[in-house]
Design a protein around this motif. Structure first.
Motif: not given
Length: 161
Positions: A97-108
């Protein structure tokens, strides 16, 4: 904010391991190869849309991978040769899974786990977190993390599919 679904869609697929650079906090490059996988390991990461992943890496050195051993003939090869293959292999699988800590798809941040299967019993049930960056129109991926021995590590992958 980008929903994790958009990030997962961007990461879903198969990624070929290219290389790793390990360095100390002061920026000095570490030239010590991974003790198990060696200087030039090979590997593949696979992520699917249902949220499952697998990671498979191995040493590329012929002396770490006895060529005459086959699962069709488990009596071929010594226990030491089978152990040598295990020592120079890394494999695990489980959810991701990925976090929701950024508003960019490319970085997280991406998390593998808790792992369901692993080549080492101590890795079953663990979570492995890495910061990711998608590069070159999402065809390259970099993981940035701390290695087990406390060095920083940048791993690079190229999208296969």
């Amino acid at each position: 904010m980008v929903k994790p679904d958009a990030v997962m869609k961007a990461i879903t697929g198969t990624w070929l391991y290219l290389n790793v650079t390990s360095y100390f906090d002061n920026g000095t490059i570490s030239h010590n190869p991974d003790p198990g996988l060696g200087q030039f390991p090979v590997g593949i990461l696979t992520y699917n849309t249902a949220g499952w992943m697998s990671a498979n890496f191995m040493s590329s050195k012929p002396e770490d991978r006895p060529g005459d051993i086959d699962t069709e003939a488990p009596d071929v090869g010594t226990d030491a040769e089978w152990a040598l293959i295990g020592k120079h292999t890394l494999a695990y699988a489980g959810p991701w899974y990925v976090s929701e800590t950024t508003d960019k798809v490319e970085v997280g941040q991406i998390t593998h786990g808790p792992t369901k299967v692993a080549w080492l019993p101590t890795w079953v049930g663990i979570e492995l977190q890495k910061n990711y960056t998608l590069l070159e129109d999402k065809t390259m991926m970099r993981f940035r993390s701390k290695t087990q021995d406390g060095k920083n590590g940048d791993m690079f992958f190229r999208r296969l599919a």
